[in-house]
Scaffold this motif. Structure first.
Motif, PDB file in Angstrom:
ATOM      1  N   GLU A 193     -15.613 -16.119 -27.386  1.00 45.50           N
ATOM      2  CA  GLU A 193     -16.926 -15.451 -27.775  1.00 45.50           C
ATOM      3  C   GLU A 193     -18.211 -16.242 -27.215  1.00 45.50           C
ATOM      4  O   GLU A 193     -18.992 -15.290 -26.702  1.00 45.50           O
ATOM      5  N   SER A 194     -18.203 -17.164 -26.822  1.00 50.29           N
ATOM      6  CA  SER A 194     -19.331 -17.971 -26.364  1.00 50.29           C
ATOM      7  C   SER A 194     -18.977 -18.722 -24.935  1.00 50.29           C
ATOM      8  O   SER A 194     -19.826 -19.606 -24.537  1.00 50.29           O
ATOM      9  N   ALA A 195     -17.737 -18.939 -24.570  1.00 49.84           N
ATOM     10  CA  ALA A 195     -17.515 -19.499 -23.394  1.00 49.84           C
ATOM     11  C   ALA A 195     -16.468 -18.931 -22.482  1.00 49.84           C
ATOM     12  O   ALA A 195     -15.626 -18.096 -23.032  1.00 49.84           O
ATOM     13  N   LYS A 196     -16.435 -19.383 -21.254  1.00 43.96           N
ATOM     14  CA  LYS A 196     -15.407 -18.754 -20.189  1.00 43.96           C
ATOM     15  C   LYS A 196     -14.612 -19.885 -19.409  1.00 43.96           C
ATOM     16  O   LYS A 196     -15.333 -21.104 -19.427  1.00 43.96           O
ATOM     17  N   HIS A 197     -13.356 -19.896 -19.191  1.00 42.57           N
ATOM     18  CA  HIS A 197     -12.637 -20.824 -18.677  1.00 42.57           C
ATOM     19  C   HIS A 197     -11.839 -20.355 -17.706  1.00 42.57           C
ATOM     20  O   HIS A 197     -11.529 -19.018 -17.581  1.00 42.57           O
ATOM     21  N   ALA A 198     -11.112 -20.960 -16.501  1.00 41.63           N
ATOM     22  CA  ALA A 198     -10.484 -20.515 -15.519  1.00 41.63           C
ATOM     23  C   ALA A 198      -9.237 -21.671 -15.325  1.00 41.63           C
ATOM     24  O   ALA A 198      -9.656 -22.901 -15.691  1.00 41.63           O
ATOM     25  N   ILE A 199      -8.163 -21.266 -15.255  1.00 41.12           N
ATOM     26  CA  ILE A 199      -6.911 -22.029 -15.050  1.00 41.12           C
ATOM     27  C   ILE A 199      -6.147 -21.981 -13.412  1.00 41.12           C
ATOM     28  O   ILE A 199      -6.074 -20.769 -13.244  1.00 41.12           O
ATOM     29  N   LEU A 200      -6.113 -22.997 -12.619  1.00 36.33           N
ATOM     30  CA  LEU A 200      -5.267 -22.919 -11.407  1.00 36.33           C
ATOM     31  C   LEU A 200      -4.151 -23.937 -11.880  1.00 36.33           C
ATOM     32  O   LEU A 200      -4.147 -25.195 -11.801  1.00 36.33           O
ATOM     33  N   VAL A 201      -2.850 -23.120 -11.593  1.00 37.81           N
ATOM     34  CA  VAL A 201      -1.703 -23.992 -12.007  1.00 37.81           C
ATOM     35  C   VAL A 201      -0.911 -24.407 -10.714  1.00 37.81           C
ATOM     36  O   VAL A 201      -0.008 -23.952  -9.853  1.00 37.81           O
ATOM     37  N   GLY A 202      -1.677 -25.527 -10.016  1.00 36.99           N
ATOM     38  CA  GLY A 202      -1.120 -26.113  -8.758  1.00 36.99           C
ATOM     39  C   GLY A 202      -2.132 -26.807  -8.107  1.00 36.99           C
ATOM     40  O   GLY A 202      -3.466 -26.852  -8.306  1.00 36.99           O
ATOM     41  N   GLU A 203      -1.860 -28.019  -7.530  1.00 44.52           N
ATOM     42  CA  GLU A 203      -2.676 -29.005  -6.636  1.00 44.52           C
ATOM     43  C   GLU A 203      -2.452 -28.676  -5.301  1.00 44.52           C
ATOM     44  O   GLU A 203      -1.785 -27.704  -5.019  1.00 44.52           O
ATOM     45  N   ASN A 204      -3.430 -29.241  -4.512  1.00 42.21           N
ATOM     46  CA  ASN A 204      -3.356 -29.196  -3.055  1.00 42.21           C
ATOM     47  C   ASN A 204      -4.109 -27.878  -2.437  1.00 42.21           C
ATOM     48  O   ASN A 204      -3.682 -27.245  -1.471  1.00 42.21           O
ATOM     49  N   ILE A 205      -5.144 -27.504  -3.375  1.00 41.32           N
ATOM     50  CA  ILE A 205      -5.961 -26.421  -3.084  1.00 41.32           C
ATOM     51  C   ILE A 205      -6.679 -26.684  -1.453  1.00 41.32           C
ATOM     52  O   ILE A 205      -7.302 -25.934  -0.978  1.00 41.32           O
TER      53      ILE A 205
ATOM     54  N   THR B 190      -5.991 -17.843 -13.321  1.00 45.63           N
ATOM     55  CA  THR B 190      -6.479 -16.785 -14.241  1.00 45.63           C
ATOM     56  C   THR B 190      -7.771 -17.187 -14.894  1.00 45.63           C
ATOM     57  O   THR B 190      -8.232 -18.267 -14.880  1.00 45.63           O
ATOM     58  N   THR B 191      -8.556 -16.212 -15.741  1.00 44.00           N
ATOM     59  CA  THR B 191      -9.796 -16.466 -16.243  1.00 44.00           C
ATOM     60  C   THR B 191      -9.268 -16.039 -17.837  1.00 44.00           C
ATOM     61  O   THR B 191      -8.667 -15.279 -18.213  1.00 44.00           O
ATOM     62  N   VAL B 192     -10.006 -16.772 -18.594  1.00 46.20           N
ATOM     63  CA  VAL B 192     -10.018 -16.704 -20.405  1.00 46.20           C
ATOM     64  C   VAL B 192     -11.401 -16.501 -20.693  1.00 46.20           C
ATOM     65  O   VAL B 192     -12.128 -17.461 -20.471  1.00 46.20           O
ATOM     66  N   GLU B 193     -11.751 -15.684 -21.674  1.00 50.16           N
ATOM     67  CA  GLU B 193     -12.991 -15.813 -22.253  1.00 50.16           C
ATOM     68  C   GLU B 193     -12.925 -15.783 -23.739  1.00 50.16           C
ATOM     69  O   GLU B 193     -12.001 -15.249 -24.388  1.00 50.16           O
TER      70      GLU B 193
ATOM     71  N   VAL C 290       2.127 -19.813 -17.831  1.00 50.75           N
ATOM     72  CA  VAL C 290       0.931 -20.029 -18.693  1.00 50.75           C
ATOM     73  C   VAL C 290       0.926 -18.949 -19.621  1.00 50.75           C
ATOM     74  O   VAL C 290       0.824 -17.668 -19.225  1.00 50.75           O
ATOM     75  N   ASN C 291       0.899 -18.845 -20.877  1.00 47.16           N
ATOM     76  CA  ASN C 291       0.551 -17.878 -21.923  1.00 47.16           C
ATOM     77  C   ASN C 291      -0.939 -18.197 -22.194  1.00 47.16           C
ATOM     78  O   ASN C 291      -1.526 -19.012 -22.868  1.00 47.16           O
ATOM     79  N   ILE C 292      -1.610 -16.966 -22.029  1.00 48.74           N
ATOM     80  CA  ILE C 292      -3.137 -16.833 -22.635  1.00 48.74           C
ATOM     81  C   ILE C 292      -2.889 -16.544 -24.174  1.00 48.74           C
ATOM     82  O   ILE C 292      -2.647 -15.338 -24.334  1.00 48.74           O
ATOM     83  N   LEU C 293      -3.970 -17.433 -24.531  1.00 47.84           N
ATOM     84  CA  LEU C 293      -4.117 -17.252 -25.930  1.00 47.84           C
ATOM     85  C   LEU C 293      -5.390 -16.253 -26.367  1.00 47.84           C
ATOM     86  O   LEU C 293      -5.469 -15.764 -27.575  1.00 47.84           O
ATOM     87  N   GLY C 294      -6.364 -16.253 -25.396  1.00 45.38           N
ATOM     88  CA  GLY C 294      -7.434 -15.291 -25.596  1.00 45.38           C
ATOM     89  C   GLY C 294      -7.465 -14.022 -24.798  1.00 45.38           C
ATOM     90  O   GLY C 294      -6.349 -13.648 -24.559  1.00 45.38           O
ATOM     91  N   ARG C 295      -8.637 -13.642 -24.625  1.00 47.35           N
ATOM     92  CA  ARG C 295      -8.681 -12.478 -23.533  1.00 47.35           C
ATOM     93  C   ARG C 295      -8.579 -12.882 -22.206  1.00 47.35           C
ATOM     94  O   ARG C 295      -9.584 -13.708 -21.590  1.00 47.35           O
ATOM     95  N   GLY C 296      -7.569 -12.800 -21.403  1.00 47.57           N
ATOM     96  CA  GLY C 296      -7.535 -13.327 -20.012  1.00 47.57           C
ATOM     97  C   GLY C 296      -7.173 -12.236 -19.292  1.00 47.57           C
ATOM     98  O   GLY C 296      -6.861 -11.239 -19.395  1.00 47.57           O
ATOM     99  N   GLU C 297      -7.405 -12.463 -17.900  1.00 42.15           N
ATOM    100  CA  GLU C 297      -7.052 -11.631 -16.636  1.00 42.15           C
ATOM    101  C   GLU C 297      -6.780 -12.323 -15.603  1.00 42.15           C
ATOM    102  O   GLU C 297      -7.592 -13.136 -15.080  1.00 42.15           O
ATOM    103  N   PRO C 298      -5.435 -12.309 -14.786  1.00 39.55           N
ATOM    104  CA  PRO C 298      -5.059 -13.115 -13.885  1.00 39.55           C
ATOM    105  C   PRO C 298      -5.970 -12.642 -12.546  1.00 39.55           C
ATOM    106  O   PRO C 298      -5.900 -11.333 -12.202  1.00 39.55           O
ATOM    107  N   LEU C 299      -6.322 -13.781 -11.846  1.00 43.15           N
ATOM    108  CA  LEU C 299      -6.959 -13.659 -10.714  1.00 43.15           C
ATOM    109  C   LEU C 299      -5.839 -13.662  -9.478  1.00 43.15           C
ATOM    110  O   LEU C 299      -6.047 -13.017  -8.514  1.00 43.15           O
ATOM    111  N   LEU C 300      -5.113 -14.629  -9.396  1.00 42.02           N
ATOM    112  CA  LEU C 300      -3.976 -14.616  -8.535  1.00 42.02           C
ATOM    113  C   LEU C 300      -2.534 -14.912  -9.351  1.00 42.02           C
ATOM    114  O   LEU C 300      -2.653 -15.453 -10.441  1.00 42.02           O
TER     115      LEU C 300
END
Length: 678
Positions: free
Chosen positions: A454-466, A449-452, A424-434
């Motif tokens: 200007e007005s919103a925040k996002h998170a991505i989890l690369v995998g199922e079976n959480i 990872t999290t991505v920020e 996963v290539n982060i295009l904004g301001r990102g910081e990996p959590l795991l």
């Protein structure tokens, strides 16, 4: 006293001046007469004066002074003195002042009073709402450092703020002679010392309350502690104390059932013969907030992850989870605070359009059902490499993650997730959590990872079976608490946006008394730079009387502030307005009628006695003032000291001598010209 060398120089100067005059007026000139004598005298003055300026003679003079010891009468000006027999206290103070006048030949008598601060005055009002004895003593140390000083401390010994004066006394430079004022009788007293609680609580949650109880007495006693919230009994407990076990800490949890400002009253039943009941009750306030977060889980597939996510998120009663299909009516999603997009595909097209229009926060979970090509096209926060096989991804915690604390969450023994997504290539301001580990190799790629923006925040989890992670957490700890707390922190992070508020107020919803009542504000211009030229007005309305006042907020060091210490206890609403932009903020606060000085009925003479011993002084009572006066008068430490000072003084003033020289030369010149002499 003048040195011999200086005297010889003066004689030599007189001889030189006389020789020059005789040579000029009598040896070279044959004229004689009265005029010649006058001219020669003027010339002698001019020459001799010039030589005196060159020699600049000085003499030494000894000055003798008698230095008396400073006797400071330090008087308590707090309201606790009024709770005693005020007339008797005033009488004791007046008696000491009158008798201290007899020491004026030996001492410099100085009068100071104190409450929260030290002031130079002998007029008492007994209106100070707090007592800081150690600060008053420290102030005297600073003022009279390097001098011989004795302090007569007139107080009841009850201190409400500041460093414990008993221990400060070990650093005290001056001898202190405390005079105990007020009632010295010891009464049994049961008191609530302190209440600890959070400033805010969340609706439907329980907030902790900690109560400190103390007992001063000899008998075993029992009482009952009650906790009221808005006059409704919320908790009660039987309390037993004795002279050995004389303190108790009560911990309980109170449910916050409704939103708004809540008045908390803690009461302990007084003893049958208890004299001071003012300290049997204490008030505080907290604000109950409704922080309900609506989370929408949107998925086109059925998967055990969805049920696990819903249960985990809703373990916090402040969060509500609703599950939707991607083709649901978008009107149902208008009140959603956060979108959880589970394995999105092309059917999510309209959902993503709404997310972009609302600038909403999202949590995207990838898996084997995810359309990665669609996901790369529909959003601009991250880019996922495609064409990878389905593989197991183990999680490695990123210790450097800084958005929120994940240190208590352990991934030990957790099973892998499954995905066919590439890096996963982060295009904004990102910081990996795991980060991820594949086939035993640590990859420098984010698993979560999290991505920020200007007005919103996002998170991505690369995998199922959480869901397997939640089950594993239960196996490890026999509870889902750790996993739910981890996911809860992520949801809290994603459900809150940074509100760039240009006008921010800082105030407390509850003030113990009027003297603490201050409201601060910061105001920024459109470029978010602090505006020091703003005009901010505050309107305050008393809820009971509807009386209102309007005052300007004054510029301080990087903020604006208004002092409302003149308000009486009660409940108030207020509105702060920036006049040039008509920008306003409102709020409310309560002022309690609390006086810490009323918590005492007896003088603390034991502590004052220890203070006296630590400073080589002695404790006295009002009927022993004559003994105090005699002890001060006869103490050899306080005998006046004669000091001498040697002063070097010029023999002749420079300006006067210069004037004489100029006058002599001018007069000589005028007489010579007048008489036609060259």
């Amino acid at each position: 006293m003048m040195q011999i060398q200086t005297v010889l120089f003066l004689l030599l100067a007189a001889i030189v001046a006389l020789a020059l005059v005789l040579f000029q007026y009598y040896y070279k000139s044959k004229r004689r007469g009265k005029l010649q004598v006058i001219l020669s005298f003027l010339r002698f003055l001019a020459i001799f004066g010039t030589l005196l300026l060159i020699i600049n003679p000085k003499f030494k003079k000894n000055e003798y002074t008698l230095e008396k010891t400073n006797l400071v009468l330090l008087e308590d000006n707090s309201t606790s003195m009024m709770s005693k027999d005020k007339a008797q206290v005033i009488s004791d103070l007046s008696s000491l002042r009158i008798k201290a006048e007899a020491l004026s030949e030996k001492f410099n008598i100085l009068n100071y009073k104190f409450g929260s601060d030290l002031s130079n005055s002998d007029t008492l009002s007994l209106t100070e709402k707090s007592t800081n004895i150690s600060k008053a003593l420290a102030g005297l140390n600073e003022i009279y450092t390097g001098t011989n000083t004795a302090v007569v401390l007139l107080t009841d010994g009850n201190q409400t703020i500041g460093e414990d004066y008993e221990f400060y006394g070990k650093r005290q430079k001056f001898a202190i002679y405390p005079v105990v004022l007020g009632d010295t009788t010891k009464y049994d007293d049961l008191a609530i010392g302190q209440i600890n609680a959070n400033r805010y609580a969340f609706l439907k949650n329980k907030f902790p309350l900690e109560v400190f109880i103390s007992y001063d007495g000899k008998e075993e006693i029992s009482s009952e502690l009650k906790v009221f919230m808005d006059d409704k009994l919320m908790y009660k407990e039987k309390i037993s104390l004795s002279n050995i076990s004389n303190t108790k800490i009560v911990n309980t949890q109170i449910e916050a059932s409704t939103v708004g400002m809540k008045n908390i009253k803690v009461v302990i039943s007084p003893l049958p013969n208890e004299k001071n009941t003012a300290n049997n009750e204490k008030l505080m306030a907290l604000e109950v907030l409704d922080e309900k977060t609506n989370v929408a889980i949107i998925s086109a597939v059925q998967h055990p992850d969805i049920g696990a996510l819903k249960k985990s998120i809703e373990s916090n009663e402040q969060r509500l989870v609703t599950i939707y299909k991607p083709d649901t009516d978008l009107g149902k999603l208008q009140e959603v605070d956060m979108y959880l997009l589970y394995q999105p595909d092309a059917s999510f097209d309209k959902v993503y359009q709404q997310i972009q229009l609302r600038n909403s926060n999202t949590f995207t979970i990838l898996g084997t059902y995810t359309d990665l090509n669609f996901l790369n096209k529909i959003q601009n926060n991250f880019l996922i490499e495609t064409g990878y096989p389905v593989q197991e991804l183990f999680a490695i915690q990123n210790a450097a993650f800084s958005k929120f604390d994940i240190s208590e969450f352990s991934l030990e023994g957790f099973p892998p997730l499954v995905s066919d997504a590439g890096p996963v290539n982060i295009l904004g301001r990102g910081e990996p959590l795991l980060k991820m580990r594949i086939r035993g190799v640590d990859m420098d790629q984010p698993l979560m990872t999290t991505v920020e923006e200007e007005s919103a925040k996002h998170a991505i989890l690369v995998g199922e079976n959480i869901w397997k992670w939640r089950v594993q957490d239960y196996r490890n700890n026999q509870t889902f608490k750790n996993f739910d707390a981890f996911l809860g922190k992520l949801i809290l992070y994603l459900s809150t946006n940074k509100d760039k508020n240009r006008f921010v107020l800082d105030y407390s919803p509850i003030y113990n008394n009027s003297s603490e009542t201050k409201i601060k504000a910061t105001y920024f211009d459109e470029a978010f730079a602090f505006d020091s030229n703003a005009s901010i007005n505050l309107k305050v309305v008393n809820k009971s009387t509807n009386n209102s006042i309007e005052v300007p907020m004054l510029l301080k060091d990087g903020y604006y502030e208004v002092d409302l210490s003149n308000l009486s206890p009660g409940k108030y609403d207020f509105v702060a307005t920036v006049t040039k932009e008509n920008l306003s903020r409102s709020g409310s606060f309560s002022i309690l009628d609390f006086d810490a000085e009323k918590q005492f009925t007896s003088s603390n003479y034991d502590k004052m006695d220890r203070l006296a011993n630590n400073t080589a002084g002695k404790l006295y009572f009002p009927d022993q003032i004559d003994s105090l006066i005699m002890a001060l008068e006869n103490d050899p430490k306080f005998v006046p000291v004669q000091k001498s000072k040697q002063i070097v003084v010029p023999l002749i003033d420079f300006k006067i001598l210069l004037g004489i020289i100029i006058a002599a030369l001018s007069l000589e010149w005028f007489i010579r010209k007048y008489n036609g002499l060259t």
